[in-house]
Scaffold this motif. Structure first.
Motif, PDB file in Angstrom:
ATOM      1  N   MET A 163      -1.920   8.868   7.008  1.00 54.58           N
ATOM      2  CA  MET A 163      -2.079   9.185   8.407  1.00 54.58           C
ATOM      3  C   MET A 163      -2.263  10.682   8.606  1.00 54.58           C
ATOM      4  O   MET A 163      -3.039  11.090   9.461  1.00 54.58           O
ATOM      5  CB  MET A 163      -0.872   8.697   9.205  1.00 54.58           C
ATOM      6  N   ASP A 164      -1.526  11.503   7.837  1.00 51.48           N
ATOM      7  CA  ASP A 164      -1.666  12.947   7.960  1.00 51.48           C
ATOM      8  C   ASP A 164      -3.084  13.412   7.641  1.00 51.48           C
ATOM      9  O   ASP A 164      -3.504  14.469   8.075  1.00 51.48           O
ATOM     10  CB  ASP A 164      -0.681  13.668   7.021  1.00 51.48           C
ATOM     11  N   GLN A 165      -3.814  12.604   6.870  1.00 50.33           N
ATOM     12  CA  GLN A 165      -5.188  12.927   6.513  1.00 50.33           C
ATOM     13  C   GLN A 165      -6.179  12.390   7.535  1.00 50.33           C
ATOM     14  O   GLN A 165      -7.376  12.588   7.404  1.00 50.33           O
ATOM     15  CB  GLN A 165      -5.514  12.353   5.140  1.00 50.33           C
ATOM     16  N   GLY A 166      -5.682  11.661   8.538  1.00 50.89           N
ATOM     17  CA  GLY A 166      -6.553  11.096   9.556  1.00 50.89           C
ATOM     18  C   GLY A 166      -7.127   9.743   9.182  1.00 50.89           C
ATOM     19  O   GLY A 166      -8.025   9.248   9.845  1.00 50.89           O
ATOM     20  N   LEU A 167      -6.620   9.124   8.129  1.00 47.36           N
ATOM     21  CA  LEU A 167      -7.126   7.831   7.669  1.00 47.36           C
ATOM     22  C   LEU A 167      -6.278   6.703   8.226  1.00 47.36           C
ATOM     23  O   LEU A 167      -5.165   6.920   8.707  1.00 47.36           O
ATOM     24  CB  LEU A 167      -7.127   7.790   6.142  1.00 47.36           C
ATOM     25  N   LEU A 168      -6.798   5.480   8.156  1.00 39.78           N
ATOM     26  CA  LEU A 168      -6.063   4.319   8.626  1.00 39.78           C
ATOM     27  C   LEU A 168      -5.225   3.717   7.509  1.00 39.78           C
ATOM     28  O   LEU A 168      -5.557   3.831   6.330  1.00 39.78           O
ATOM     29  CB  LEU A 168      -7.040   3.253   9.137  1.00 39.78           C
ATOM     30  N   VAL A 169      -4.136   3.055   7.899  1.00 39.22           N
ATOM     31  CA  VAL A 169      -3.333   2.284   6.957  1.00 39.22           C
ATOM     32  C   VAL A 169      -4.210   1.107   6.515  1.00 39.22           C
ATOM     33  O   VAL A 169      -4.966   0.561   7.327  1.00 39.22           O
ATOM     34  CB  VAL A 169      -2.040   1.795   7.649  1.00 39.22           C
ATOM     35  N   PRO A 170      -4.140   0.687   5.246  1.00 36.03           N
ATOM     36  CA  PRO A 170      -4.996  -0.408   4.782  1.00 36.03           C
ATOM     37  C   PRO A 170      -4.870  -1.668   5.655  1.00 36.03           C
ATOM     38  O   PRO A 170      -3.777  -2.018   6.110  1.00 36.03           O
ATOM     39  CB  PRO A 170      -4.495  -0.671   3.361  1.00 36.03           C
ATOM     40  N   ASP A 171      -5.993  -2.360   5.856  1.00 31.29           N
ATOM     41  CA  ASP A 171      -6.039  -3.534   6.723  1.00 31.29           C
ATOM     42  C   ASP A 171      -5.002  -4.583   6.363  1.00 31.29           C
ATOM     43  O   ASP A 171      -4.300  -5.106   7.234  1.00 31.29           O
ATOM     44  CB  ASP A 171      -7.431  -4.185   6.684  1.00 31.29           C
ATOM     45  N   GLU A 172      -4.913  -4.927   5.088  1.00 31.52           N
ATOM     46  CA  GLU A 172      -4.005  -6.000   4.667  1.00 31.52           C
ATOM     47  C   GLU A 172      -2.555  -5.704   5.065  1.00 31.52           C
ATOM     48  O   GLU A 172      -1.863  -6.572   5.610  1.00 31.52           O
ATOM     49  CB  GLU A 172      -4.110  -6.219   3.162  1.00 31.52           C
ATOM     50  N   LEU A 173      -2.104  -4.493   4.825  1.00 30.75           N
ATOM     51  CA  LEU A 173      -0.734  -4.112   5.180  1.00 30.75           C
ATOM     52  C   LEU A 173      -0.543  -4.141   6.692  1.00 30.75           C
ATOM     53  O   LEU A 173       0.441  -4.686   7.202  1.00 30.75           O
ATOM     54  CB  LEU A 173      -0.406  -2.720   4.630  1.00 30.75           C
ATOM     55  N   THR A 174      -1.490  -3.583   7.416  1.00 30.12           N
ATOM     56  CA  THR A 174      -1.393  -3.550   8.873  1.00 30.12           C
ATOM     57  C   THR A 174      -1.358  -4.951   9.454  1.00 30.12           C
ATOM     58  O   THR A 174      -0.523  -5.263  10.310  1.00 30.12           O
ATOM     59  CB  THR A 174      -2.577  -2.757   9.464  1.00 30.12           C
ATOM     60  N   VAL A 175      -2.242  -5.818   8.999  1.00 29.82           N
ATOM     61  CA  VAL A 175      -2.294  -7.198   9.501  1.00 29.82           C
ATOM     62  C   VAL A 175      -0.982  -7.912   9.200  1.00 29.82           C
ATOM     63  O   VAL A 175      -0.421  -8.589  10.073  1.00 29.82           O
ATOM     64  CB  VAL A 175      -3.503  -7.959   8.909  1.00 29.82           C
ATOM     65  N   ASP A 176      -0.473  -7.773   7.985  1.00 28.22           N
ATOM     66  CA  ASP A 176       0.797  -8.426   7.634  1.00 28.22           C
ATOM     67  C   ASP A 176       1.929  -7.967   8.540  1.00 28.22           C
ATOM     68  O   ASP A 176       2.715  -8.788   9.026  1.00 28.22           O
ATOM     69  CB  ASP A 176       1.165  -8.141   6.173  1.00 28.22           C
ATOM     70  N   LEU A 177       2.015  -6.673   8.789  1.00 28.34           N
ATOM     71  CA  LEU A 177       3.076  -6.143   9.648  1.00 28.34           C
ATOM     72  C   LEU A 177       2.956  -6.673  11.081  1.00 28.34           C
ATOM     73  O   LEU A 177       3.943  -7.095  11.688  1.00 28.34           O
ATOM     74  CB  LEU A 177       3.050  -4.615   9.660  1.00 28.34           C
ATOM     75  N   VAL A 178       1.746  -6.653  11.614  1.00 30.30           N
ATOM     76  CA  VAL A 178       1.543  -7.113  12.989  1.00 30.30           C
ATOM     77  C   VAL A 178       1.815  -8.613  13.094  1.00 30.30           C
ATOM     78  O   VAL A 178       2.487  -9.066  14.030  1.00 30.30           O
ATOM     79  CB  VAL A 178       0.135  -6.747  13.498  1.00 30.30           C
ATOM     80  N   MET A 179       1.327  -9.401  12.163  1.00 32.69           N
ATOM     81  CA  MET A 179       1.542 -10.848  12.219  1.00 32.69           C
ATOM     82  C   MET A 179       3.025 -11.193  12.119  1.00 32.69           C
ATOM     83  O   MET A 179       3.509 -12.089  12.821  1.00 32.69           O
ATOM     84  CB  MET A 179       0.751 -11.562  11.125  1.00 32.69           C
ATOM     85  N   ASP A 180       3.750 -10.479  11.276  1.00 32.12           N
ATOM     86  CA  ASP A 180       5.200 -10.688  11.193  1.00 32.12           C
ATOM     87  C   ASP A 180       5.851 -10.388  12.529  1.00 32.12           C
ATOM     88  O   ASP A 180       6.738 -11.109  12.983  1.00 32.12           O
ATOM     89  CB  ASP A 180       5.824  -9.800  10.110  1.00 32.12           C
TER      90      ASP A 180
END
Length: 157
Positions: free
Chosen positions: A1-18
């Motif tokens: 995030m400090d570099q301005g990039l996104l968290v990987p899709d798979e991790l983000t989706v898993d967190l949101v779905m949980d």
């Protein structure tokens, strides 16, 4: 995030779905900042049906101005803006007296990278949701209270 990039899709989706599986989401929820990619939107659509997607439209120059002026207190977390919400004493937190800092993700180079990532990976969601008839676009250059009012009005249609 400090570099301005996104968290990987798979991790983000898993967190949101949980999170969406929790009891307090059964009667509805608002997602802020998700999905940010078409892959995330597709993963969400496979499990959930959205009523609407809100696009708060703001020019890049305004985003750079807003983010570049943000200051935060590392001790208590209070947030300020040098132009729109300045502390009483420049550079000092009103609540606890600590020196304010610029977050690493608000430095100009990172903001520029975040905008590049947005245009490449997130902006395509505008047409994605527009084609589904779910897109609501609101002028984000308005005062925050008016942006909120515009969103609420559009969601009630």
């Amino acid at each position: 995030m400090d570099q301005g990039l996104l968290v990987p899709d798979e991790l983000t989706v898993d967190l949101v779905m949980d999170r969406l599986a929790q009891e307090d989401c059964r009667n509805g929820y608002i997602l802020d900042g998700f999905p940010r990619t078409i892959a995330q939107a597709d993963a969400l659509a496979a499990k959930e049906t959205l009523d609407a997607a809100v696009n708060i439209d703001v020019e890049d120059s305004a985003i750079i101005d807003r983010m570049g002026g943000r200051r935060v207190c590392p001790a208590c977390g209070e947030s300020y803006h040098v132009k729109y919400n300045p502390p009483k004493k420049e550079g000092v937190c009103d609540k606890c007296g600590q020196a304010l800092i610029v977050r690493k993700d608000d430095v100009p180079e990172t903001v520029q990278k975040r905008l590049e990532v947005y245009h490449e990976q997130t902006a395509p969601l505008i047409s994605y949701y527009e084609k589904q008839g779910k897109l609501i676009t609101v002028n984000g250059a308005q005062a925050p209270s008016q942006v909120t009012a515009s969103i609420m009005e559009a969601l009630q249609r």
